[in-house]
Design a protein around this motif. Structure first.
Motif, mmCIF file in Angstrom:
data_model
loop_
_atom_site.group_PDB
_atom_site.id
_atom_site.type_symbol
_atom_site.label_atom_id
_atom_site.label_comp_id
_atom_site.label_asym_id
_atom_site.label_seq_id
_atom_site.Cartn_x
_atom_site.Cartn_y
_atom_site.Cartn_z
ATOM 1 N N ALA A 298 30.412 -11.283 2.327
ATOM 2 C CA ALA A 298 31.526 -11.299 3.286
ATOM 3 C C ALA A 298 30.959 -10.920 4.652
ATOM 4 C CB ALA A 298 32.581 -10.298 2.856
ATOM 5 N N PRO A 299 31.570 -11.438 5.752
ATOM 6 C CA PRO A 299 31.084 -11.029 7.072
ATOM 7 C C PRO A 299 31.293 -9.527 7.289
ATOM 8 C CG PRO A 299 32.989 -12.519 7.242
ATOM 9 C CD PRO A 299 32.683 -12.356 5.794
ATOM 10 N N ALA A 300 30.445 -8.925 8.111
ATOM 11 C CA ALA A 300 30.586 -7.484 8.386
ATOM 12 C C ALA A 300 31.944 -7.247 9.036
ATOM 13 C CB ALA A 300 29.476 -7.048 9.334
ATOM 14 N N PRO A 301 32.643 -6.157 8.655
ATOM 15 C CA PRO A 301 33.957 -5.906 9.274
ATOM 16 C C PRO A 301 33.819 -5.720 10.781
ATOM 17 C CG PRO A 301 33.331 -4.146 7.739
ATOM 18 C CD PRO A 301 32.220 -5.129 7.740
ATOM 19 N N ARG A 302 34.829 -6.206 11.523
ATOM 20 C CA ARG A 302 34.768 -6.085 12.994
ATOM 21 C C ARG A 302 35.001 -4.646 13.406
ATOM 22 N NH1 ARG A 302 38.353 -10.215 16.378
ATOM 23 N NH2 ARG A 302 37.725 -8.878 18.085
ATOM 24 N N GLN A 303 34.250 -4.210 14.415
ATOM 25 C CA GLN A 303 34.462 -2.838 14.897
ATOM 26 C C GLN A 303 35.725 -2.805 15.759
ATOM 27 O OE1 GLN A 303 30.906 -1.678 16.883
ATOM 28 N NE2 GLN A 303 29.869 -1.181 14.967
ATOM 29 N N ALA A 304 36.389 -1.650 15.743
ATOM 30 C CA ALA A 304 37.609 -1.522 16.543
ATOM 31 C C ALA A 304 37.269 -1.641 18.032
ATOM 32 C CB ALA A 304 38.244 -0.167 16.256
ATOM 33 N N GLY A 305 38.172 -2.216 18.814
ATOM 34 C CA GLY A 305 37.950 -2.346 20.256
ATOM 35 C C GLY A 305 38.334 -1.067 20.984
ATOM 36 N N ILE A 306 38.057 -1.035 22.284
ATOM 37 C CA ILE A 306 38.477 0.128 23.090
ATOM 38 C C ILE A 306 39.229 -0.375 24.309
ATOM 39 C CG2 ILE A 306 36.652 1.758 22.422
ATOM 40 C CD1 ILE A 306 35.308 0.905 25.156
ATOM 41 N N GLN A 307 40.042 0.498 24.909
ATOM 42 C CA GLN A 307 40.736 0.141 26.152
ATOM 43 C C GLN A 307 40.016 0.779 27.319
ATOM 44 O OE1 GLN A 307 44.882 1.124 26.030
ATOM 45 N NE2 GLN A 307 45.402 -1.020 25.678
ATOM 46 N N VAL A 308 39.842 0.019 28.379
ATOM 47 C CA VAL A 308 39.205 0.611 29.557
ATOM 48 C C VAL A 308 40.270 0.830 30.633
ATOM 49 C CG1 VAL A 308 36.871 -0.289 29.176
ATOM 50 C CG2 VAL A 308 38.558 -1.710 30.337
ATOM 51 N N ALA A 309 40.026 1.822 31.491
ATOM 52 C CA ALA A 309 41.037 2.194 32.484
ATOM 53 C C ALA A 309 40.954 1.349 33.742
ATOM 54 C CB ALA A 309 40.865 3.677 32.831
ATOM 55 N N SER A 310 39.789 0.763 34.028
ATOM 56 C CA SER A 310 39.650 0.030 35.293
ATOM 57 C C SER A 310 38.622 -1.080 35.149
ATOM 58 C CB SER A 310 39.199 0.991 36.385
ATOM 59 O OG SER A 310 37.886 1.415 36.066
ATOM 60 N N VAL A 311 38.637 -1.983 36.135
ATOM 61 C CA VAL A 311 37.658 -3.075 36.146
ATOM 62 C C VAL A 311 36.250 -2.497 36.290
ATOM 63 C CG1 VAL A 311 36.869 -5.107 37.439
ATOM 64 C CG2 VAL A 311 39.321 -4.735 37.067
ATOM 65 N N ASP A 312 36.143 -1.456 37.099
ATOM 66 C CA ASP A 312 34.823 -0.848 37.298
ATOM 67 C C ASP A 312 34.257 -0.320 35.987
ATOM 68 O OD1 ASP A 312 34.794 -1.461 39.903
ATOM 69 O OD2 ASP A 312 35.488 0.507 40.619
ATOM 70 N N GLU A 313 35.145 0.326 35.210
ATOM 71 C CA GLU A 313 34.685 0.865 33.919
ATOM 72 C C GLU A 313 34.247 -0.281 32.995
ATOM 73 O OE1 GLU A 313 36.137 3.499 30.091
ATOM 74 O OE2 GLU A 313 37.563 3.205 31.744
ATOM 75 N N LEU A 314 35.041 -1.399 33.035
ATOM 76 C CA LEU A 314 34.696 -2.564 32.195
ATOM 77 C C LEU A 314 33.312 -3.099 32.581
ATOM 78 C CD1 LEU A 314 35.394 -4.836 30.180
ATOM 79 C CD2 LEU A 314 36.470 -6.057 32.072
ATOM 80 N N LEU A 315 33.108 -3.238 33.911
ATOM 81 C CA LEU A 315 31.817 -3.772 34.374
ATOM 82 C C LEU A 315 30.668 -2.842 33.976
ATOM 83 C CD1 LEU A 315 32.812 -5.135 37.891
ATOM 84 C CD2 LEU A 315 32.189 -6.455 35.871
#
Ligand code: AMP
Length: 254
Positions: free
Chosen positions: A227-244
């Motif tokens: 079976a494919p490896a289970p997907r890891q949970a995502g996270i929420q970022v507070a700003s575009v800068d944090e995402l970048l």
């Protein structure tokens, strides 16, 4: 022009299959089975050819267990004229063997066109149509996104290729395999489901087709299924800068 359509009974695309504990394959006990989605598109295209007057008869063929009759009945309820079930028992039949069986049916039925799905969603082989084309020595238009009868003995097939569309002209008899965007298959209405129960459905064995049992002997052994490896949970970022920042320093994709 007679059209033959190959339809395979596969695990329904909505079912989340489980790998068997010993890794030998999928656990298919009590799992909902349906017609391979690309084959529904193939049936729809054949029926449209008949409705336009280009085809005289639409014949469905399935290679598999006796329950494949249900798959054939589904296609008959959509509007195909008759079905042929080639019963081969429980074992999985590899694409080359299916192609040999389809060749025999295509020849005995004297069809001018065979339409198959581009791939079966259970084995993802994408081989049967191409092998059938080679065995019959007929031209093939694979991954078709449009099919048109150009003249009584010529077929125009549009294919989605990298960067655009390619149009081929095939001299009949020919093989076509369907891609997702060729059409949207119709639903069978209740009256048509009832009518389909009475449409002719022939059950054949390999010996009826003068084929040896040897052709369905497996040539491949599946050594492991995971079976494919289970997907890891995502996270929420507070700003575009944090995402970048995360894309640059954690995912290293920038
Ligand atoms: P594959 O090469 O296994 O990915 O299958 C490609 C296509 O061949 C399917 O979409 C069907 O149209 C046809 N096909 C494959 N296996 C069978 C089968 N057992 N019975 C009827 N048609 C089949």
């Amino acid at each position: 022009m007679k059209v033959l359509v190959a339809v395979k009974r596969v695990v329904d695309y909505n079912v989340k299959v489980r790998v068997k504990a010993d890794g030998s394959g999928m656990d298919l006990a009590n799992v909902k089975m349906s017609m391979n989605p690309f084959d529904e598109i193939a049936v729809e295209e054949a029926i449209r050819l008949k409705e336009s007057g280009a085809a005289s008869e639409v014949i469905l063929v399935s290679v598999g267990v006796s329950k494949s009759e249900e798959t054939l009945r589904t296609g008959l309820a959509m509007g195909a004229d008759r079905g042929i079930l080639v019963e081969v028992g429980e074992q999985a039949v590899e694409p080359l063997a299916v192609a040999k069986i389809l060749k025999s049916v295509a020849e005995s039925e004297q069809v001018s066109l065979v339409i198959l799905g581009k791939q079966a969603i259970d084995d993802d082989c994408n081989q049967t149509g191409q092998m059938l084309s080679a065995l019959l020595d007929w031209p093939q238009g694979t991954f078709a996104s449009d099919v048109d009868i150009a003249t009584p003995d010529k077929l125009k097939v549009t294919r989605e290729v990298d960067g655009g569309l390619q149009t081929l002209q095939l001299t009949l008899p020919a093989i076509v395999t369907t891609d997702l965007r060729l059409n949207e298959p119709r639903f069978a209405s209740l009256p048509n489901i009832m009518k389909a129960k009475k449409k002719p459905l022939a059950k054949l064995t390999l010996s009826d087709l003068e084929l040896s049992e040897d052709i369905i002997q497996p040539r491949l052994t599946i050594t492991n299924t995971e079976a494919p490896a289970p997907r890891q949970a995502g996270i929420q970022v507070a700003s575009v800068d944090e995402l970048l920042d995360k894309l640059k320093h954690e995912a290293s994709v920038l």
